[in-house]
Design a protein around this motif. Sequence first.
Motif, PDB file in Angstrom:
ATOM      1  N   ASP A 192       0.362  -1.230   0.018  1.00  0.00           N
ATOM      2  CA  ASP A 192       0.198   0.049  -0.092  1.00  0.00           C
ATOM      3  C   ASP A 192       0.685   0.911   0.253  1.00  0.00           C
ATOM      4  N   ASN A 193       2.168   1.553  -0.621  1.00  0.00           N
ATOM      5  CA  ASN A 193       2.534   2.906  -1.422  1.00  0.00           C
ATOM      6  C   ASN A 193       4.076   2.285  -1.658  1.00  0.00           C
ATOM      7  N   LEU A 194       4.475   3.411  -2.611  1.00  0.00           N
ATOM      8  CA  LEU A 194       5.642   3.215  -3.189  1.00  0.00           C
ATOM      9  C   LEU A 194       6.715   4.477  -2.078  1.00  0.00           C
ATOM     10  N   PRO A 196       9.570   7.297  -3.539  1.00  0.00           N
ATOM     11  CA  PRO A 196      10.186   8.043  -4.925  1.00  0.00           C
ATOM     12  C   PRO A 196      11.105   7.976  -4.300  1.00  0.00           C
ATOM     13  N   PHE A 197      12.534   7.318  -4.740  1.00  0.00           N
ATOM     14  CA  PHE A 197      13.831   7.421  -4.435  1.00  0.00           C
ATOM     15  C   PHE A 197      14.223   6.318  -4.216  1.00  0.00           C
TER      16      PHE A 197
ATOM     17  N   THR B 242       0.713  10.415  -6.009  1.00  0.00           N
ATOM     18  CA  THR B 242       2.122  10.684  -5.955  1.00  0.00           C
ATOM     19  C   THR B 242       1.822  10.654  -7.525  1.00  0.00           C
ATOM     20  N   ARG B 285       8.030  18.125   2.989  1.00  0.00           N
ATOM     21  CA  ARG B 285       8.644  16.728   3.211  1.00  0.00           C
ATOM     22  C   ARG B 285      10.428  17.098   2.899  1.00  0.00           C
ATOM     23  N   GLU B 288      14.410  12.697   2.160  1.00  0.00           N
ATOM     24  CA  GLU B 288      14.883  11.791   0.579  1.00  0.00           C
ATOM     25  C   GLU B 288      14.078  11.201   0.207  1.00  0.00           C
ATOM     26  N   ASN B 289      13.316  10.439   0.747  1.00  0.00           N
ATOM     27  CA  ASN B 289      12.233   9.331   0.382  1.00  0.00           C
ATOM     28  C   ASN B 289      10.695   9.643   0.422  1.00  0.00           C
ATOM     29  N   ARG B 290      10.341  11.075   0.827  1.00  0.00           N
ATOM     30  CA  ARG B 290       9.440  11.362   0.776  1.00  0.00           C
ATOM     31  C   ARG B 290       8.992  12.264  -0.351  1.00  0.00           C
ATOM     32  N   PRO B 291       7.564  12.898  -0.368  1.00  0.00           N
ATOM     33  CA  PRO B 291       6.286  12.070   0.196  1.00  0.00           C
ATOM     34  C   PRO B 291       6.606  10.601  -0.143  1.00  0.00           C
ATOM     35  N   GLN B 292       5.836  10.001   0.273  1.00  0.00           N
ATOM     36  CA  GLN B 292       5.095   8.527   0.415  1.00  0.00           C
ATOM     37  C   GLN B 292       3.482   8.213   0.212  1.00  0.00           C
ATOM     38  N   PRO B 293       2.886   7.633  -0.258  1.00  0.00           N
ATOM     39  CA  PRO B 293       1.508   7.479   0.189  1.00  0.00           C
ATOM     40  C   PRO B 293       0.814   7.776   1.015  1.00  0.00           C
ATOM     41  N   ARG B 294       0.949   6.291   1.292  1.00  0.00           N
ATOM     42  CA  ARG B 294       0.773   6.157   2.932  1.00  0.00           C
ATOM     43  C   ARG B 294       0.948   6.537   3.737  1.00  0.00           C
ATOM     44  N   MET B 295       1.875   7.583   3.747  1.00  0.00           N
ATOM     45  CA  MET B 295       2.818   8.097   5.389  1.00  0.00           C
ATOM     46  C   MET B 295       1.903   9.499   5.016  1.00  0.00           C
ATOM     47  N   ARG B 297      -0.801  10.770   2.865  1.00  0.00           N
ATOM     48  CA  ARG B 297      -1.504  10.808   2.028  1.00  0.00           C
ATOM     49  C   ARG B 297      -3.608  11.714   3.348  1.00  0.00           C
ATOM     50  N   GLU B 299      -2.001  14.161   5.264  1.00  0.00           N
ATOM     51  CA  GLU B 299      -1.614  15.555   5.661  1.00  0.00           C
ATOM     52  C   GLU B 299      -3.042  16.226   5.719  1.00  0.00           C
ATOM     53  N   ARG B 309      11.607  16.164  -2.520  1.00  0.00           N
ATOM     54  CA  ARG B 309      12.619  16.107  -3.573  1.00  0.00           C
ATOM     55  C   ARG B 309      12.314  17.442  -4.069  1.00  0.00           C
ATOM     56  N   ARG B 311      14.797  19.547  -6.303  1.00  0.00           N
ATOM     57  CA  ARG B 311      15.437  19.930  -6.571  1.00  0.00           C
ATOM     58  C   ARG B 311      15.596  20.517  -7.856  1.00  0.00           C
ATOM     59  N   ILE B 323       8.422  15.743  -6.225  1.00  0.00           N
ATOM     60  CA  ILE B 323       7.419  14.469  -6.069  1.00  0.00           C
ATOM     61  C   ILE B 323       6.168  14.942  -5.052  1.00  0.00           C
TER      62      ILE B 323
ATOM     63  N   GLU D  52       2.000   5.869  10.365  1.00  0.00           N
ATOM     64  CA  GLU D  52       1.148   7.421   9.677  1.00  0.00           C
ATOM     65  C   GLU D  52       1.053   8.623  10.513  1.00  0.00           C
TER      66      GLU D  52
END
Lengths: 348, 348, 348, 348
Positions: A192-194, A196-197, B242, B285, B288-295, B297, B299, B309, B311, B323, D52
């Motif tokens: 349920d996630n991805l 992006p890095f 995403t 965010r 380096e590896n955010r945003p992520q959909p499960r974490m 969404r 917000e 990210r 840049r 992203i 989350e």
Amino acid sequence: MVNVGILGATGMVGQRFIELLANHPDFEVTALTASTRSAGKRYEDAVTWNLESKIPESIKDITVVETDPQQVKDVEIVFSALPSENAAVAEPKFAKAGMKVASNASAMRMEPDVPLVVPEVNPEHLDLIEIQQKKRGWDGFIVTNPNCSTIALVMTLKPLYDQFNIKRVYVSTMQAVSGAGYNGVPSMAIVDNLVPFIGEEEEKMETETLHLLGDFDGESVTDANFGVSTSCHRVAVLDGHTEAVFIEMQNDFEVDDVKQSFSDFKGLPQKLNLHSAPKNPVVIREEENRPQPRMDRMEGNGMAVSVGRIRKDDVFDKGLKYILVGHNTIRGAAGASILNAELINEIM
Amino acid sequence: MVNVGILGATGMVGQRFIELLANHPDFEVTALTASTRSAGKRYEDAVTWNLESKIPESIKDITVVETDPQQVKDVEIVFSALPSENAAVAEPKFAKAGMKVASNASAMRMEPDVPLVVPEVNPEHLDLIEIQQKKRGWDGFIVTNPNCSTIALVMTLKPLYDQFNIKRVYVSTMQAVSGAGYNGVPSMAIVDNLVPFIGEEEEKMETETLHLLGDFDGESVTDANFGVSTSCHRVAVLDGHTEAVFIEMQNDFEVDDVKQSFSDFKGLPQKLNLHSAPKNPVVIREEENRPQPRMDRMEGNGMAVSVGRIRKDDVFDKGLKYILVGHNTIRGAAGASILNAELINEIM
Amino acid sequence: MVNVGILGATGMVGQRFIELLANHPDFEVTALTASTRSAGKRYEDAVTWNLESKIPESIKDITVVETDPQQVKDVEIVFSALPSENAAVAEPKFAKAGMKVASNASAMRMEPDVPLVVPEVNPEHLDLIEIQQKKRGWDGFIVTNPNCSTIALVMTLKPLYDQFNIKRVYVSTMQAVSGAGYNGVPSMAIVDNLVPFIGEEEEKMETETLHLLGDFDGESVTDANFGVSTSCHRVAVLDGHTEAVFIEMQNDFEVDDVKQSFSDFKGLPQKLNLHSAPKNPVVIREEENRPQPRMDRMEGNGMAVSVGRIRKDDVFDKGLKYILVGHNTIRGAAGASILNAELINEIM
Amino acid sequence: MVNVGILGATGMVGQRFIELLANHPDFEVTALTASTRSAGKRYEDAVTWNLESKIPESIKDITVVETDPQQVKDVEIVFSALPSENAAVAEPKFAKAGMKVASNASAMRMEPDVPLVVPEVNPEHLDLIEIQQKKRGWDGFIVTNPNCSTIALVMTLKPLYDQFNIKRVYVSTMQAVSGAGYNGVPSMAIVDNLVPFIGEEEEKMETETLHLLGDFDGESVTDANFGVSTSCHRVAVLDGHTEAVFIEMQNDFEVDDVKQSFSDFKGLPQKLNLHSAPKNPVVIREEENRPQPRMDRMEGNGMAVSVGRIRKDDVFDKGLKYILVGHNTIRGAAGASILNAELINEIM
């Protein structure tokens, strides 16, 4: 039969090497290396085999040795599936000891005298080998293949670059978890996630692509002169990288020209009929929702790139969009090194 | 309290309307419509509830009626979660019957006299309502919100467009399965796979974005004059779209300017302190590896867009990459319509 | 070569029949039926092909006809992948018209004169065919295979039942989504989730298992006399059903006896060396975390059942526990019917 | 307010403790411990936060210390989320230093003088604390909660055991990946797959369940005298363990009796109205396909167990089958320890 060894034979790419080399008409695996912890064990006991296929019978009983040229006897070619930091140290030792190293590691890829080769794209870069041997005083040599997501991309760019010239390329990837190794992506990160890095992936794609399409003048490679910008993402797919590609061409084109260009594309491996060469390096899918990684990654035994949704993009002046899928651990890793070795074995 | 109804209340977006309107300070759900098959049943009996939250007690016993203004009594605002083809027929009837229709359907979005609005982006387009009513002779009216992937994109483009001007935009999406409705994406299509195609999605993103950023001169909207090119893909994520965004700006900028622009961005909903308005429409965010959909969404209760990210992109002359993640059925659907209604309720 | 047809050739099981019958040494597919909507089209145009393999060239141009024996000419055997309600009507017509019907549908399975057969388990039940033909006045006949989860279970129960006698069996399944057909399980139901219910599945497993292990006295089958209790669940796996099995034996046993029993187990298909027969119907995995569906479903080309974690259970007096994995659309569906047909073709 | 600390605060269960203790009416988190590598850092810098929800503001700046009672000042209760091998060493030190240790670790669970408690099930076992303190000469003490899959099971067994008496229990689990910690289950192991083995899980469930339902005679606990047999499996679910339960009762019952028994079930936490106590410890779902982990894990704020598909099983003489779902890191871990502490805080 040429005796070959695999460096880093217990990892994910190492296992793919073993799988793909089973029943190979020209290469016979006779040596396997791994970390000190595994050295001395039978391969079957040293490995946690993670492929759906089984360990070939002929491999199970081979005793794993340390990654040291002294331990690898009577071998002409070694395939390297080493982590990059280990590869930087070990691969030159094997080359110095007279072996031909076909490496999937990134460590030596951008060295000016080390060929970075995709056989359909830039086989002429193999002439760097002579320069490399002379400069370094090696009897053997190192030849490398690019990163998994670069390979799939550059195989589709090559015919377009030759025919229409390219001004710039934007790529957004959706990459399989196997690219990070068996333990690379926790399930908590991807269900349920991805993510992006992917560390250093964008840099590799952006530099390697231009190097592969670069000119070799007999001395060195001059990188191709256009822009590549990427955004790399990990998704819940086991194998098979998908890439959404946006290209601005230099020359006019019609969509049918692009399809023709992809269909007509054959490289040296196809002409030489190399064992691992796919009949068509780029395969076109006409369905509106293909290519898809699970459905298309095994195209050409995992060695072809599938392309679909080829359409114009009106935002760039001469814009093109398409989707590609390539198998990241076959065409994008082990299979890439093997095809390099097959080509070398044939022409050198 | 304003009495409100929900058209198409048993579907996925209909359920989100009910969830988001539970305990709303200004709106009270008093009418629910669905297909003939469901009409006459208690809501609890008519629906297959698919959200993790429970059906609010106050809703369970409401009798579902057909989607017909005659059946919907004493209601000032109706939220439309109808399929597009039904919306095209039904929404005008409700508007004609004097109701304010806040629609999530695509049917009427591009009608020149129907405001397509994201309250933080183009609240001034609501002045089209008067023109619409005059032209069509309606006591009520229709106001629409854009497609889920457009909303998240345009919320991030708005501050950049105002501050740096935009020359062109490339977007590659990784969209959640909920966007296709509960039965929209079979598990066979998405487990160990992705689908690189979503019907009409690219067209919607490309046209709606420019319309939302367009100028309203008191008579009509002139679309913004830059290029948007998209590639849309479905991935194994339940909720949260995403998007990988590449922008060529007209003006020079530094990455810090962009971050400041996102941080400073507030719209009318924030100034009016509307109930559903997120404190910050765009949240940055820094990992380096955010945003992520499960974490990310949820917000801002699912009403903010998370960006990361951020840049530079050296391939475009003044290029930017980032992203974004936005909740597709909250900010991208039911919540969007509700915020539209809250704004209308406040200012008209 | 025997000409064969496939009833319901465009669905998921129909596609598996086509895949498995490509290059079959004895059967040649010459007829394909589907719904009225598909009739008259080339197969390639009628089907949404969902397998990773490709449509065999020899099949693409076959014109699909309606599921009517008049439309199916010069065919000796028809494989039925029809939905149960259609099968109940259509299969008797084909049998009456003189064809041998090897059916995967559940409609006729529990008819007293219709053999329900797993060739390794109860080939002697095929003698019911003569009774069936006499009773119904048919030139052809119907033979059926059980439900996908029953087949895998009964293949492991057979050697244990013969050697140790069984008192009762508890089974909890974790079943693949393909068992419900391509559109059967929405991704919204299965991503980050499981569904602990499959309609009629528990009933089928409980009745069919005892029927398969029942005694045939030359007239009719008397079901085996022990208890089977099941709990069936759908999980996020594409292919391959996993079952946790708890057995109370009648006779004493050691774990090694059980392993020996599984290893020694061979049935008539193995003795006759039938084309689709796996060398070992039951394959033992010794790893502590196997069998796993993705890793083991293709064992024996998808026709073998993998068993692991064979251990004593101290709660029952003579208790045994193990895990099994079987491929639900190969061994559990299309492959099962084909093996039935191969056996019939050989012995009748 | 009681000052509390969290041992092992940066791991997955540690994070759940922090989340659940935010805004707790009686407990205030004032100390956080972790490994040497993290000690000295602000919590926000030391942790890779994977929930989350966000890190509570009051927690971010707490300086992480080593897991050493000398470092943990002015704290009355410590919650232990330590790995078992560390817990075995550290927890006694904290108890000796006078602190009340509410532990989620397995290390001390089966010590005869350490209470293993689920407050709704066996609060009377807390009287072991006095014996423990006397025997060990501690001012503080250790109280433990069972394994995640045991807790959910035993909460449903308790009312049945009291009312109908139990002869034996068979359980097959489908467990969430979070149970193995963030890095515990690689995505390669679980996408399109399941793993039918979890180390030591079956043993824990089988012994802990009987211990929890055991009689405490004022001196020691005598385990309940029936059989529990389990088979444990990991599936692609993030949070929420699902269990298929088969029970043979000693006494006659009807399904409605069982439902009544579940509905009526209240324990001491409910009577004392403890902060984290769910209103109903066991919640019945009447839908044919519930409970499901994603839909039902948050029942009672993650502290209730959902039960469904309650039906007779005819294979056992007095057989019952049902499905349960419980949240493994809330009710099954952090929430369990917190409820233990709340009970102790209330009654001691």
